[in-house]
Scaffold this motif. Structure first.
Motif, PDB file in Angstrom:
ATOM      1  N   THR A 199       0.843  -1.190   0.000  1.00  0.00           N
ATOM      2  CA  THR A 199       0.000   0.000   0.000  1.00  0.00           C
ATOM      3  C   THR A 199       0.879   1.241   0.000  1.00  0.00           C
ATOM      4  OG1 THR A 199      -1.934   1.049   1.021  1.00  0.00           O
ATOM      5  CG2 THR A 199      -0.215   0.265   2.510  1.00  0.00           C
ATOM      6  N   ASN A 229      -7.774  -2.988  -6.278  1.00  0.00           N
ATOM      7  CA  ASN A 229      -7.217  -2.798  -4.933  1.00  0.00           C
ATOM      8  C   ASN A 229      -8.297  -2.556  -3.885  1.00  0.00           C
ATOM      9  OD1 ASN A 229      -7.998  -0.182  -5.538  1.00  0.00           O
ATOM     10  ND2 ASN A 229      -5.915   0.552  -5.894  1.00  0.00           N
ATOM     11  N   MET A 256      -3.238  -2.745  -2.174  1.00  0.00           N
ATOM     12  CA  MET A 256      -4.309  -2.276  -1.302  1.00  0.00           C
ATOM     13  C   MET A 256      -4.488  -0.771  -1.439  1.00  0.00           C
ATOM     14  SD  MET A 256      -3.819  -4.529   2.172  1.00  0.00           S
ATOM     15  CE  MET A 256      -4.075  -6.315   2.153  1.00  0.00           C
ATOM     16  N   ALA A 258      -6.951   2.818  -0.702  1.00  0.00           N
ATOM     17  CA  ALA A 258      -7.788   3.363   0.375  1.00  0.00           C
ATOM     18  C   ALA A 258      -8.248   4.759   0.009  1.00  0.00           C
ATOM     19  CB  ALA A 258      -7.021   3.396   1.692  1.00  0.00           C
ATOM     20  N   ILE A 264      -7.795  -0.029   4.677  1.00  0.00           N
ATOM     21  CA  ILE A 264      -6.664  -0.956   4.697  1.00  0.00           C
ATOM     22  C   ILE A 264      -6.898  -2.060   5.720  1.00  0.00           C
ATOM     23  CG2 ILE A 264      -4.186  -1.207   5.051  1.00  0.00           C
ATOM     24  CD1 ILE A 264      -4.922   0.322   2.530  1.00  0.00           C
ATOM     25  N   CYS A 268      -6.812  -6.043   4.994  1.00  0.00           N
ATOM     26  CA  CYS A 268      -5.940  -6.944   5.740  1.00  0.00           C
ATOM     27  C   CYS A 268      -6.728  -8.117   6.334  1.00  0.00           C
ATOM     28  CB  CYS A 268      -5.220  -6.192   6.856  1.00  0.00           C
ATOM     29  SG  CYS A 268      -3.903  -5.097   6.284  1.00  0.00           S
ATOM     30  N   THR A 298      -4.321   5.966   8.039  1.00  0.00           N
ATOM     31  CA  THR A 298      -4.933   4.891   7.247  1.00  0.00           C
ATOM     32  C   THR A 298      -3.869   3.989   6.638  1.00  0.00           C
ATOM     33  OG1 THR A 298      -6.822   6.311   6.739  1.00  0.00           O
ATOM     34  CG2 THR A 298      -6.491   4.383   5.338  1.00  0.00           C
ATOM     35  N   LYS A 299      -2.825   4.567   6.063  1.00  0.00           N
ATOM     36  CA  LYS A 299      -1.758   3.744   5.481  1.00  0.00           C
ATOM     37  C   LYS A 299      -1.045   2.938   6.559  1.00  0.00           C
ATOM     38  CE  LYS A 299      -2.604   5.273   1.382  1.00  0.00           C
ATOM     39  NZ  LYS A 299      -3.282   4.401   0.382  1.00  0.00           N
ATOM     40  N   LEU A 302      -1.817  -0.982   7.840  1.00  0.00           N
ATOM     41  CA  LEU A 302      -1.076  -2.178   7.451  1.00  0.00           C
ATOM     42  C   LEU A 302       0.055  -2.440   8.441  1.00  0.00           C
ATOM     43  CD1 LEU A 302      -0.419  -4.463   5.489  1.00  0.00           C
ATOM     44  CD2 LEU A 302       0.893  -2.832   4.108  1.00  0.00           C
TER      45      LEU A 302
END
Length: 493
Positions: A199, A229, A256, A258, A264, A268, A298-299, A302
């Motif tokens: 991502t 994605n 992925m 978003a 995300i 996952c 948000t990132k 992961l």
């Protein structure tokens, strides 16, 4: 004198006919909803620009009706309505978007319900207008004045689309859960398959393709195609494994994407990756995230998932990730590979790859300073999967350009650099630098940068200033950012 002898039957048939035009007029809005992942909050923002045009068409139609009625040409009201609907539908739907329209079953179900509700709205409008307006205007000889009320139909698409989506939501959620459950079952039955998640705000598609080229030297690899994605896009890729005649893949690479917090995390939960990679964090999609802090959060979902499950987390060397690396280091927080760009020209990029005591040189058909960081990230993941240095170098030689991302095509009398899928300020600046590597007159065609929220005007102004020093001719292909780009171009003169 009534227009229809059998009013109810004729009104019903007429409303069906009108609903066909209405659905065509509303189709771009339906496509917008699909592009927004059928999320109504994002759809409302994306549709706001189109709604202004809806209001303009509505006012023009109403004014035309008034003129025709005052002129005494009542029959022209019909012609005016259908002409406006046809013209508006053509102008709204004629331009192709960046991502091609996918005529999925969900889109067809939504379109069918929009048609049905459009027919109901039209029928109700005919009955109410005929019963309310006719008593006032019939004595004046304006028997068909109630057709002027059709101006309301130009304002209804947004509401009808959202209502249709809401009505279908329980059914669509049930169907989606079915696809997601099937994908999870396939992954659980094949627990030996290593799952890698990538991502980032940008660079994830390029890293995905690089990594697939590297791992394919030893393993059977499956990666999500194109821009698949989202949960359903990834599930579709996994579910397609049951229809393949080839051996089951040993490694699955999932890109992925978003647009809002939680996306995300949801992906996952579906993929359950053992290896995670973060390419970069920037202001792309800032319009939906609202703040750069939300993008980082948000990132980082992961990172938090890999920390929770004990997986491997690898970061790019991009400067935007310094704060994230400090917080989430994982078992492998820093790239073990050093990739240095030693030459870049119109033929490609030559890099020097170093790992402990081993070194190698390769020339890639790729462009941009980000090539080194992306390749370093892909090499680190591939090494984590057990590939030797010689296998990695073999894979590097198999890396190819990614479609629409600084993809160079040489024609008979010109060279085309297709960077149409780039939507971030950093990438746009780098694309203009790459343009300088080529000889001849330089023409740039761009709609500008979008989905940047409060920074959109500023970033497009900067883009305009950079264009002034990089291109001989600039074609602005959309109105949205035209003013900001032009101001930047003029300020640089």
């Amino acid at each position: 004198m009534h227009i229809f002898e059998n009013f109810v039957a004729d009104a019903f048939l007429f409303s069906v006919f009108v609903a066909v035009f209405f659905t065509g007029y509303a189709f771009k809005g339906i496509f917008f909803l699909q592009q927004c992942g059928y999320k109504k909050s994002l759809f409302c923002k994306a549709y706001s620009r189109v709604f202004c045009r809806d209001c303009i068409w509505s006012i023009l139609f109403l004014l035309s009706c008034v003129l025709f009625l005052l002129w005494g040409k009542q029959a022209f009201v019909w012609v005016c309505f259908f002409s406006f609907m046809l013209l508006a539908a053509f102008l709204r739907n004629g331009k192709k978007g960046k991502v091609p329209r996918r005529f999925t079953r969900r889109l067809l179900r939504l379109t069918a319900l929009v048609f049905l509700l459009g027919e109901v709205c039209t029928f109700i409008l005919i009955v109410l207008s005929h019963s309310v307006l006719m008593p006032f205007f019939a004595p004046l000889g304006l028997d068909s004045v109630w057709y002027a009320s059709f101006f309301l139909l130009f304002l209804l698409p947004k509401g009808v689309i959202m209502l249709s989506a809401q009505i279908l939501l329980p059914l669509e959620e049930k169907i989606a859960q079915k696809y997601l459950f099937r994908a999870k079952q396939i992954l659980e039955r094949n627990g030996q398959m290593t799952r890698i998640a990538i991502t980032g705000s940008y660079g994830k598609t390029t890293v995905k393709h690089m990594l697939a080229a590297l791992l394919s030297v030893r393993y059977r690899v499956l990666m999500t195609p194109a821009s698949f994605n989202t949960p359903l896009g990834i599930a579709k890729t996994i579910n397609g494994l049951t229809n393949t005649a080839f051996a089951f893949p040993e490694i699955f690479i999932a890109e992925m994407g978003a647009r809002q917090s939680g996306d995300i995390q949801e992906l996952c939960a579906l993929v359950n990756p053992q290896v995670g990679a973060l390419t970069a964090v920037g202001c792309q999609h800032l319009e939906s995230f609202r703040s750069i802090e939300n993008v980082y959060s948000t990132k980082s979902e992961l990172c938090r998932y890999m920390e929770k499950t004990g997986g491997v987390m690898v970061f790019s060397e991009d400067d935007s990730l310094l704060s994230v690396k400090e917080r989430y280091c994982g078992r492998r927080g820093i790239n073990a590979f050093s990739v240095q760009m030693i030459k870049e020209d119109a033929s490609g990029t030559t890099v020097k790859i170093s790992f402990e005591e081993q070194q190698g040189v390769a020339t890639l058909p790729l462009y941009g300073k980000h090539v080194a960081a992306n390749l370093s990230l892909a090499l680190s993941i591939a090494a984590e999967m057990g590939l030797s240095f010689s296998e990695l170098m073999q894979g590097v030689n198999g890396v190819s350009a990614v479609s629409h991302r600084l993809q160079v095509t040489r024609l008979a009398d010109c060279t085309v650099i297709d960077d149409s899928f780039n939507g971030n300020p950093q990438g746009a600046k780098e694309a203009l630098r790459v343009l300088g590597l080529f000889q001849g007159r330089k023409v740039v065609i761009t709609p500008g940068l979008v989905e940047l929220g409060i920074r959109q005007q500023e970033e497009n102004y900067i883009l305009g200033k950079n264009l002034a020093s990089s291109a001989d001719f600039v074609v602005i292909s959309a109105k949205t950012n035209a003013v900001a780009i032009l101001e930047g171009l003029q300020a640089a003169d």
